[in-house]
Design a protein around this motif. Structure first.
Motif, PDB file in Angstrom:
ATOM      1  N   LYS A 195       0.834  -1.201   0.000  1.00 26.73           N
ATOM      2  CA  LYS A 195       0.000   0.000   0.000  1.00 26.73           C
ATOM      3  C   LYS A 195       0.874   1.259   0.000  1.00 26.73           C
ATOM      4  O   LYS A 195       1.990   1.261   0.535  1.00 26.73           O
ATOM      5  CB  LYS A 195      -0.931  -0.001   1.210  1.00 26.73           C
ATOM      6  N   PRO A 196       0.393   2.335  -0.619  1.00 23.62           N
ATOM      7  CA  PRO A 196       1.185   3.568  -0.693  1.00 23.62           C
ATOM      8  C   PRO A 196       1.432   4.164   0.686  1.00 23.62           C
ATOM      9  O   PRO A 196       0.672   3.922   1.634  1.00 23.62           O
ATOM     10  CB  PRO A 196       0.319   4.497  -1.550  1.00 23.62           C
ATOM     11  N   GLN A 197       2.490   4.952   0.772  1.00 25.28           N
ATOM     12  CA  GLN A 197       2.862   5.585   2.037  1.00 25.28           C
ATOM     13  C   GLN A 197       2.674   7.093   1.922  1.00 25.28           C
ATOM     14  O   GLN A 197       3.083   7.710   0.933  1.00 25.28           O
ATOM     15  CB  GLN A 197       4.320   5.261   2.376  1.00 25.28           C
ATOM     16  N   PHE A 198       2.061   7.681   2.933  1.00 19.98           N
ATOM     17  CA  PHE A 198       1.849   9.129   2.966  1.00 19.98           C
ATOM     18  C   PHE A 198       2.525   9.702   4.201  1.00 19.98           C
ATOM     19  O   PHE A 198       2.590   9.064   5.260  1.00 19.98           O
ATOM     20  CB  PHE A 198       0.354   9.458   3.011  1.00 19.98           C
ATOM     21  N   SER A 199       3.026  10.910   4.071  1.00 16.63           N
ATOM     22  CA  SER A 199       3.611  11.621   5.216  1.00 16.63           C
ATOM     23  C   SER A 199       3.247  13.095   5.112  1.00 16.63           C
ATOM     24  O   SER A 199       3.097  13.640   4.015  1.00 16.63           O
ATOM     25  CB  SER A 199       5.130  11.435   5.275  1.00 16.63           C
ATOM     26  N   LEU A 200       3.091  13.716   6.262  1.00 18.81           N
ATOM     27  CA  LEU A 200       2.721  15.125   6.335  1.00 18.81           C
ATOM     28  C   LEU A 200       3.979  15.971   6.376  1.00 18.81           C
ATOM     29  O   LEU A 200       4.821  15.814   7.258  1.00 18.81           O
ATOM     30  CB  LEU A 200       1.873  15.352   7.588  1.00 18.81           C
ATOM     31  N   LYS A 201       4.129  16.865   5.394  1.00 17.26           N
ATOM     32  CA  LYS A 201       5.334  17.702   5.312  1.00 17.26           C
ATOM     33  C   LYS A 201       5.180  18.981   6.131  1.00 17.26           C
ATOM     34  O   LYS A 201       6.046  19.340   6.916  1.00 17.26           O
ATOM     35  CB  LYS A 201       5.641  18.026   3.856  1.00 17.26           C
ATOM     36  N   ASP A 202       4.097  19.696   5.932  1.00 15.09           N
ATOM     37  CA  ASP A 202       3.846  20.904   6.737  1.00 15.09           C
ATOM     38  C   ASP A 202       2.354  21.204   6.781  1.00 15.09           C
ATOM     39  O   ASP A 202       1.585  20.794   5.910  1.00 15.09           O
ATOM     40  CB  ASP A 202       4.621  22.118   6.197  1.00 15.09           C
ATOM     41  N   LEU A 236       3.349  14.233   1.268  1.00 15.29           N
ATOM     42  CA  LEU A 236       4.226  13.465   0.381  1.00 15.29           C
ATOM     43  C   LEU A 236       3.601  12.091   0.182  1.00 15.29           C
ATOM     44  O   LEU A 236       3.270  11.403   1.148  1.00 15.29           O
ATOM     45  CB  LEU A 236       5.625  13.313   0.990  1.00 15.29           C
ATOM     46  N   SER A 237       3.416  11.716  -1.086  1.00 12.89           N
ATOM     47  CA  SER A 237       2.858  10.404  -1.417  1.00 12.89           C
ATOM     48  C   SER A 237       3.946   9.569  -2.069  1.00 12.89           C
ATOM     49  O   SER A 237       4.582  10.001  -3.025  1.00 12.89           O
ATOM     50  CB  SER A 237       1.671  10.566  -2.370  1.00 12.89           C
ATOM     51  N   ASN A 238       4.174   8.364  -1.533  1.00 13.14           N
ATOM     52  CA  ASN A 238       5.241   7.494  -2.034  1.00 13.14           C
ATOM     53  C   ASN A 238       4.694   6.124  -2.434  1.00 13.14           C
ATOM     54  O   ASN A 238       3.906   5.527  -1.709  1.00 13.14           O
ATOM     55  CB  ASN A 238       6.339   7.327  -0.969  1.00 13.14           C
ATOM     56  N   ASN A 239       5.133   5.654  -3.602  1.00 10.82           N
ATOM     57  CA  ASN A 239       4.807   4.299  -4.057  1.00 10.82           C
ATOM     58  C   ASN A 239       6.029   3.420  -3.814  1.00 10.82           C
ATOM     59  O   ASN A 239       7.005   3.493  -4.540  1.00 10.82           O
ATOM     60  CB  ASN A 239       4.441   4.312  -5.542  1.00 10.82           C
ATOM     61  N   PRO A 240       6.007   2.538  -2.801  1.00 11.03           N
ATOM     62  CA  PRO A 240       7.180   1.736  -2.461  1.00 11.03           C
ATOM     63  C   PRO A 240       7.394   0.521  -3.367  1.00 11.03           C
ATOM     64  O   PRO A 240       8.405  -0.161  -3.257  1.00 11.03           O
ATOM     65  CB  PRO A 240       6.890   1.290  -1.029  1.00 11.03           C
ATOM     66  N   ASN A 241       6.455   0.241  -4.268  1.00 12.45           N
ATOM     67  CA  ASN A 241       6.534  -0.953  -5.108  1.00 12.45           C
ATOM     68  C   ASN A 241       7.543  -0.796  -6.240  1.00 12.45           C
ATOM     69  O   ASN A 241       7.619   0.257  -6.872  1.00 12.45           O
ATOM     70  CB  ASN A 241       5.154  -1.263  -5.700  1.00 12.45           C
ATOM     71  N   LYS A 242       8.285  -1.872  -6.514  1.00  7.83           N
ATOM     72  CA  LYS A 242       9.303  -1.852  -7.570  1.00  7.83           C
ATOM     73  C   LYS A 242       8.730  -2.170  -8.945  1.00  7.83           C
ATOM     74  O   LYS A 242       9.305  -1.788  -9.965  1.00  7.83           O
ATOM     75  CB  LYS A 242      10.418  -2.848  -7.238  1.00  7.83           C
ATOM     76  N   LYS A 243       7.602  -2.889  -8.980  1.00 12.21           N
ATOM     77  CA  LYS A 243       7.052  -3.316 -10.270  1.00 12.21           C
ATOM     78  C   LYS A 243       5.567  -3.011 -10.422  1.00 12.21           C
ATOM     79  O   LYS A 243       4.923  -3.514 -11.323  1.00 12.21           O
ATOM     80  CB  LYS A 243       7.280  -4.827 -10.452  1.00 12.21           C
ATOM     81  N   VAL A 244       5.036  -2.183  -9.533  1.00 11.66           N
ATOM     82  CA  VAL A 244       3.612  -1.886  -9.559  1.00 11.66           C
ATOM     83  C   VAL A 244       3.395  -0.377  -9.543  1.00 11.66           C
ATOM     84  O   VAL A 244       3.930   0.321  -8.687  1.00 11.66           O
ATOM     85  CB  VAL A 244       2.878  -2.516  -8.349  1.00 11.66           C
TER      86      VAL A 244
END
Length: 209
Positions: free
Chosen positions: A52-59, A82-90
């Motif tokens: 699942k995607p990872q989100f973090s609050l910047k400000d 900040l939205s991050n896609n941790p998958n290498k092939k998805v």
């Protein structure tokens, strides 16, 4: 005298049965092919196992937070995620993204929609939103809660993202999945604020799919 070859009803019935048998074979072949394709897609899904995607609050900044009546509030909140896609092939298609803010379980801004976008493998995107609430109803205790947090010197704001996404594996794209993101921003709250309440401390958010 020439011989007349007549076909009995029994023979006709036999041919009709063979015709139905052909259709049954065709249906069986198609069903087998479809089941094989679905099994292959499911196997690829299990092997890749999208994370699942990872989100973090910047400000976070609160520019307005005041009662316009006994139980009505006006608010203006700006945030950067900040939205991050941790998958290498998805890859991930974000079809729906709606953001709003709440305080102690009470919604203080209306939902704001962000533009849909595609996020590639191991990609990070910056998302900004301006949240506004005009004449939103709140509980009678809202003013007291804010005053108490001001005396403590700490304001805890909850920021939520709700939406729908699709996974992309090669040329295959999945159906839509609902997801919810929950972020908590802790902002310094001075006794006499000289400007907007601001927090530049990054905070991880929880994601549920």
């Amino acid at each position: 005298m020439s011989r007349v070859d007549e076909k009995s009803p029994k023979h006709c019935a036999k041919k009709g049965f063979n015709f139905n048998k052909f259709h049954k074979k065709l249906l069986f072949t198609f069903s087998t092919f479809l089941l094989t394709m679905l099994s292959l897609i499911f196997l690829v899904w299990l092997i890749l196992h999208p994370t699942k995607p990872q989100f973090s609050l910047k400000d976070t900044d609160i520019y307005q937070l005041n009662l316009s009546g006994p139980n009505l509030i006006n608010s203006t909140v700006r945030l950067t995620l900040l939205s991050n896609n941790p998958n290498k092939k998805v890859g991930i298609y974000y079809d729906v993204l709606q953001v709003y803010a709440s305080y102690k379980g009470q919604i203080i801004t209306r939902e704001t929609s962000l533009p849909p976008f595609y996020q590639g493998n191991e990609e990070t995107n910056l998302l900004s939103a301006s949240l506004v609430g005009n004449q939103l109803p709140v509980a009678p205790s809202f003013g007291y809660e804010v005053g108490r947090d001001q005396r403590i010197g700490k304001f805890v704001l909850t920021l939520k993202v709700i939406g729908r996404l699709r996974w992309k594996v090669g040329t295959w794209v999945s159906g839509r999945y609902r997801f919810n993101v929950n972020c908590v921003a802790i902002l310094p709250f001075n006794a006499i604020p000289s400007g907007p309440l601001s927090s530049k401390q990054g905070a991880l958010c929880s994601t549920i799919i």
